[in-house]
Design an enzyme around this catalytic site. Structure first.
Site, PDB file in Angstrom:
ATOM      1  N   ASP A 166      49.748  44.875  76.360  1.00  0.00           N
ATOM      2  CA  ASP A 166      48.836  44.736  77.487  1.00  0.00           C
ATOM      3  C   ASP A 166      49.692  44.560  78.745  1.00  0.00           C
ATOM      4  OD1 ASP A 166      46.359  44.097  78.884  1.00  0.00           O
ATOM      5  OD2 ASP A 166      47.008  42.007  78.801  1.00  0.00           O
ATOM      6  N   ALA A 206      48.562  42.553  82.408  1.00  0.00           N
ATOM      7  CA  ALA A 206      48.408  41.237  83.034  1.00  0.00           C
ATOM      8  C   ALA A 206      48.288  40.136  81.992  1.00  0.00           C
ATOM      9  CB  ALA A 206      47.183  41.224  83.947  1.00  0.00           C
ATOM     10  N   ALA A 230      34.494  33.770  84.973  1.00  0.00           N
ATOM     11  CA  ALA A 230      35.215  35.018  85.220  1.00  0.00           C
ATOM     12  C   ALA A 230      36.220  35.315  84.120  1.00  0.00           C
ATOM     13  CB  ALA A 230      35.911  34.960  86.579  1.00  0.00           C
ATOM     14  N   MET A 261      37.686  38.469  79.884  1.00  0.00           N
ATOM     15  CA  MET A 261      38.975  39.041  80.278  1.00  0.00           C
ATOM     16  C   MET A 261      39.546  39.940  79.182  1.00  0.00           C
ATOM     17  SD  MET A 261      41.078  39.422  82.654  1.00  0.00           S
ATOM     18  CE  MET A 261      40.435  38.208  83.780  1.00  0.00           C
ATOM     19  N   LYS A 302      37.033  46.676  83.517  1.00  0.00           N
ATOM     20  CA  LYS A 302      36.430  45.872  84.574  1.00  0.00           C
ATOM     21  C   LYS A 302      34.938  46.165  84.765  1.00  0.00           C
ATOM     22  CE  LYS A 302      40.167  43.632  85.182  1.00  0.00           C
ATOM     23  NZ  LYS A 302      40.573  43.508  83.780  1.00  0.00           N
ATOM     24  N   HIS A 315      33.413  44.167  82.153  1.00  0.00           N
ATOM     25  CA  HIS A 315      33.594  42.766  82.516  1.00  0.00           C
ATOM     26  C   HIS A 315      32.489  42.328  83.484  1.00  0.00           C
ATOM     27  CE1 HIS A 315      36.875  39.523  83.231  1.00  0.00           C
ATOM     28  NE2 HIS A 315      35.740  39.056  83.682  1.00  0.00           N
ATOM     29  N   ARG A 323      38.204  48.309  75.301  1.00  0.00           N
ATOM     30  CA  ARG A 323      38.270  47.238  74.323  1.00  0.00           C
ATOM     31  C   ARG A 323      36.889  46.616  74.097  1.00  0.00           C
ATOM     32  NH1 ARG A 323      43.187  44.658  77.778  1.00  0.00           N
ATOM     33  NH2 ARG A 323      44.857  46.012  77.027  1.00  0.00           N
ATOM     34  N   ASP A 328      47.080  39.006  75.434  1.00  0.00           N
ATOM     35  CA  ASP A 328      46.728  37.606  75.689  1.00  0.00           C
ATOM     36  C   ASP A 328      45.235  37.343  75.588  1.00  0.00           C
ATOM     37  OD1 ASP A 328      46.657  39.180  78.251  1.00  0.00           O
ATOM     38  OD2 ASP A 328      45.811  37.319  79.019  1.00  0.00           O
TER      39      ASP A 328
END
Length: 274
Positions: free
Chosen positions: A17, A19, A50, A54, A58, A61, A165, A191
């Site tokens: 990944d 970030a 928020a 993650m 987006k 999201h 994802r 992460d």
């Protein structure tokens, strides 16, 4: 398929990944942007809200945030109608330039990341990458990373494929880009829970990162300033979430990855698969 291919003795690639994994300790870049985005539409969300989805694309999201009961209720009250996918489209168009405007400020490498990548390459493994960021945002990030010496062998962004994802499609594209197979010879490092699920759904080994990413969610300096007992409590909570998503291994950051790769190769040699 030969028996050797079906049961590899060694790894062929590691797919990272971005970030919270390679750059942006704490995965902080999108957080303020999401809060600011919803505030622009008179909706209050917290940083904790928020962080929940993650790792997703987006657009997905934003959709997930809008479906939170307290957010959906605010939207109905403020705008007189339910939160719909057309609203997601509108917010997404606003979010992309908003996130792009700040992402360069959060592009520092996680300590040990470049060294880990260099050592993995020295082992003859390919370096893949998938991300929840879209192409316009990664068009800003990738040149910054390249100037510092990080140029993975591929990049698959949210929006490149019909689903992001936790579907395995970005991983499947990575297999094709890198020319690696079977899936059991690949390690996904992420992460976030959905990033771990992405790897599991593709059939790879998975390594979760508890401290450097979304689970703890603190910039490096803030993490380092915490007392040891508080660090351990946050580490334990983040580790538990990643294990609940199915991670085969959980470590603090990519700086701790090499011994895990050794362990995975030992398991492969013993005939084990993910």
């Amino acid at each position: 398929m030969t028996a050797a291919a079906a049961h590899p003795q060694k790894l062929s690639a590691v797919v990272f990944d971005w970030a919270g994994t390679i750059i942006d300790f704490g995965s902080c870049a999108p957080m303020g942007a999401f809060v600011k985005l919803f505030r622009q539409y008179e909706i209050d969300i917290s940083i904790e809200d928020a962080r929940g989805p993650m790792g997703m694309a987006k657009w997905d999201h934003i959709q997930a945030l809008g479906r939170l009961p307290h957010v959906a209720a605010q939207w109905q009250a403020r705008h007189g109608k339910p939160f719909t996918d057309s609203d997601v489209d509108t917010l997404y168009e606003v979010f992309t330039p908003m996130n792009a405007a700040i992402v360069a400020d959060f592009a520092d490498f996680i300590p040990g990341a470049l060294e880990a990548v260099q050592q993995i390459r020295a082992r003859g493994l390919k370096i893949g990458s998938t991300t929840g960021y879209n192409r316009p945002i990664m068009d800003i990030v990738t040149p910054i990373a390249a100037r510092a010496g990080y140029v993975p062998d591929n990049l698959v962004c949210a929006g490149d494929l019909v689903a992001g994802r936790p579907s395995p499609l970005m991983m499947y594209r990575s297999f094709a880009d890198l020319g690696v197979w079977p899936a059991s010879s690949v390690v996904k490092v992420d992460d976030t829970g959905v990033g771990i699920e992405e790897g599991l759904n593709a059939g790879t080994w998975t390594v979760g990162l508890a401290v450097s990413g979304n689970g703890v969610g603190l910039p490096l300096a803030d993490w380092q300033a915490l007392p040891a007992d508080r660090q351990q409590a946050l580490r334990a909570a983040a580790t538990e979430k990643l294990k609940a998503s199915g991670a085969h291994f959980v470590i603090d950051s990519v700086a701790d990855l090499l011994p895990v790769l050794d362990e995975i190769e030992n398991r492969l040699k013993a005939g084990q698969t993910p």
